[in-house]
Write a protein that holds these residues in place. Structure first.
Motif, PDB file in Angstrom:
ATOM      1  N   GLN A 127      -2.810   5.427  -0.789  1.00 19.31           N
ATOM      2  CA  GLN A 127      -3.470   5.095  -0.562  1.00 19.31           C
ATOM      3  C   GLN A 127      -4.564   4.573   0.889  1.00 19.31           C
ATOM      4  O   GLN A 127      -5.713   4.639   1.049  1.00 19.31           O
ATOM      5  CB  GLN A 127      -2.998   3.521  -1.316  1.00 19.31           C
ATOM      6  CG  GLN A 127      -3.696   3.826  -2.705  1.00 19.31           C
ATOM      7  CD  GLN A 127      -2.722   2.200  -2.835  1.00 19.31           C
ATOM      8  OE1 GLN A 127      -2.020   1.695  -2.362  1.00 19.31           O
ATOM      9  NE2 GLN A 127      -3.166   2.017  -4.598  1.00 19.31           N
ATOM     10  N   LEU A 128      -3.185   4.882   1.918  1.00 19.21           N
ATOM     11  CA  LEU A 128      -3.123   4.360   2.810  1.00 19.21           C
ATOM     12  C   LEU A 128      -4.268   5.827   3.375  1.00 19.21           C
ATOM     13  O   LEU A 128      -5.595   5.586   4.468  1.00 19.21           O
ATOM     14  CB  LEU A 128      -2.170   4.640   3.783  1.00 19.21           C
ATOM     15  CG  LEU A 128      -2.053   3.504   5.186  1.00 19.21           C
ATOM     16  CD1 LEU A 128      -3.015   2.761   5.475  1.00 19.21           C
ATOM     17  CD2 LEU A 128      -1.096   3.964   5.921  1.00 19.21           C
ATOM     18  N   GLN A 129      -3.683   6.625   3.278  1.00 20.54           N
ATOM     19  CA  GLN A 129      -4.632   8.151   3.934  1.00 20.54           C
ATOM     20  C   GLN A 129      -6.354   8.233   3.088  1.00 20.54           C
ATOM     21  O   GLN A 129      -6.599   8.838   3.937  1.00 20.54           O
ATOM     22  CB  GLN A 129      -3.735   9.475   3.277  1.00 20.54           C
ATOM     23  CG  GLN A 129      -3.854  10.630   3.882  1.00 20.54           C
ATOM     24  CD  GLN A 129      -3.514  12.035   3.750  1.00 20.54           C
ATOM     25  OE1 GLN A 129      -2.593  11.675   2.297  1.00 20.54           O
ATOM     26  NE2 GLN A 129      -3.146  12.793   4.903  1.00 20.54           N
ATOM     27  N   ILE A 180       1.241  -0.740  -0.292  1.00 17.15           N
ATOM     28  CA  ILE A 180      -0.183  -0.452   0.086  1.00 17.15           C
ATOM     29  C   ILE A 180       1.092   0.790  -0.056  1.00 17.15           C
ATOM     30  O   ILE A 180       1.686   1.203   0.948  1.00 17.15           O
ATOM     31  CB  ILE A 180      -1.009   0.113   1.695  1.00 17.15           C
ATOM     32  CG1 ILE A 180      -1.798   1.229   1.244  1.00 17.15           C
ATOM     33  CG2 ILE A 180      -0.084   0.222   2.757  1.00 17.15           C
ATOM     34  CD1 ILE A 180      -3.046   0.724   2.076  1.00 17.15           C
ATOM     35  N   LYS A 204      -7.691   5.725   3.188  1.00 17.88           N
ATOM     36  CA  LYS A 204      -9.026   5.307   3.996  1.00 17.88           C
ATOM     37  C   LYS A 204      -9.184   5.686   5.086  1.00 17.88           C
ATOM     38  O   LYS A 204      -9.035   6.750   5.669  1.00 17.88           O
ATOM     39  CB  LYS A 204      -8.083   4.250   5.022  1.00 17.88           C
ATOM     40  CG  LYS A 204      -7.627   2.936   3.302  1.00 17.88           C
ATOM     41  CD  LYS A 204      -7.241   2.522   4.161  1.00 17.88           C
ATOM     42  CE  LYS A 204      -6.783   0.525   3.389  1.00 17.88           C
ATOM     43  NZ  LYS A 204      -6.594  -0.882   4.010  1.00 17.88           N
ATOM     44  N   PRO A 205     -11.441   5.608   5.520  1.00 16.27           N
ATOM     45  CA  PRO A 205     -11.732   5.853   6.878  1.00 16.27           C
ATOM     46  C   PRO A 205      -9.917   5.667   8.155  1.00 16.27           C
ATOM     47  O   PRO A 205      -9.457   4.941   8.222  1.00 16.27           O
ATOM     48  CB  PRO A 205     -12.535   5.279   6.896  1.00 16.27           C
ATOM     49  CG  PRO A 205     -13.393   4.023   6.210  1.00 16.27           C
ATOM     50  CD  PRO A 205     -11.470   4.458   5.584  1.00 16.27           C
ATOM     51  N   LYS A 252      -4.192   6.322  10.914  1.00 13.29           N
ATOM     52  CA  LYS A 252      -3.542   5.265  10.682  1.00 13.29           C
ATOM     53  C   LYS A 252      -1.957   5.256  10.238  1.00 13.29           C
ATOM     54  O   LYS A 252      -1.027   4.728   9.872  1.00 13.29           O
ATOM     55  CB  LYS A 252      -4.043   4.312   9.609  1.00 13.29           C
ATOM     56  CG  LYS A 252      -5.307   3.910  10.007  1.00 13.29           C
ATOM     57  CD  LYS A 252      -5.915   2.922   9.020  1.00 13.29           C
ATOM     58  CE  LYS A 252      -7.558   2.331   9.885  1.00 13.29           C
ATOM     59  NZ  LYS A 252      -8.101   1.813   8.310  1.00 13.29           N
ATOM     60  N   GLY A 296      -7.313   7.072   7.504  1.00 14.72           N
ATOM     61  CA  GLY A 296      -6.626   7.253   6.800  1.00 14.72           C
ATOM     62  C   GLY A 296      -5.102   8.038   7.244  1.00 14.72           C
ATOM     63  O   GLY A 296      -4.000   7.561   7.327  1.00 14.72           O
TER      64      GLY A 296
END
Length: 153
Positions: free
Chosen positions: A96-98, A92, A100-101, A106, A103
């Motif tokens: 893409q990680l940011q 990832i 996400k909900p 995370k 993100g």
């Protein structure tokens, strides 16, 4: 000469003074911010630092969505994980990680977790980190003080 006066004093859970600090992540580079926050969580800026004790501060990061990365790291950097099954390697990018909900939280937690010790103490230190995307947080009762992360080395 009294040799007993040269004893090294180690901090323990009872003698540690933990503070609450706020770090504003607006326009901060992700890795540099992460390393300074990891040092704050670990307690390395304190004179009574002890490696095996949680003597760091409780850190609140606000405006986590306004963090930046230099160059094309948003799309070219790859974080790998493995599910444990054959062919289960997942990759990832930070973008893409940011997306996400939660993100932003995370992404910052992932970066800071990699800079902490890989043991029970590191997991305990990560529990002292609070990340919020906006400028509002729910820790006013602890009366945290705002620090300038650019002053720290």
């Amino acid at each position: 000469m009294d040799t007993l006066s040269y004893k090294t004093i180690s901090a323990n859970k009872a003698t540690v003074t933990k503070e609450w600090v706020i770090v504003d992540a607006t326009d901060q580079v992700l890795g540099r911010l992460g390393s300074k926050v990891a040092k704050l969580l670990r307690g390395k800026y304190k004179p009574n630092f002890t490696p095996h004790v949680d003597c760091g501060d409780n850190v609140i990061i606000i405006n986590a969505d306004k963090v930046k990365m230099t160059g094309s790291k948003w799309d070219k950097r790859v974080y790998l994980s493995y599910t444990g099954y054959p062919g289960g390697q997942r990759e990832i990018t930070p973008a893409q990680l940011q997306a996400k909900p939660n993100g932003d939280e995370k992404l910052l937690r992932k970066v800071i977790k990699g800079m902490l010790p890989k043991n029970k103490l590191g997991a305990q230190l990560l529990g002292n980190l609070y990340v919020y995307t906006g400028s509002e947080h729910k820790h006013e009762a602890q009366s945290p003080k705002l620090i300038d992360i650019n002053v720290l080395k």
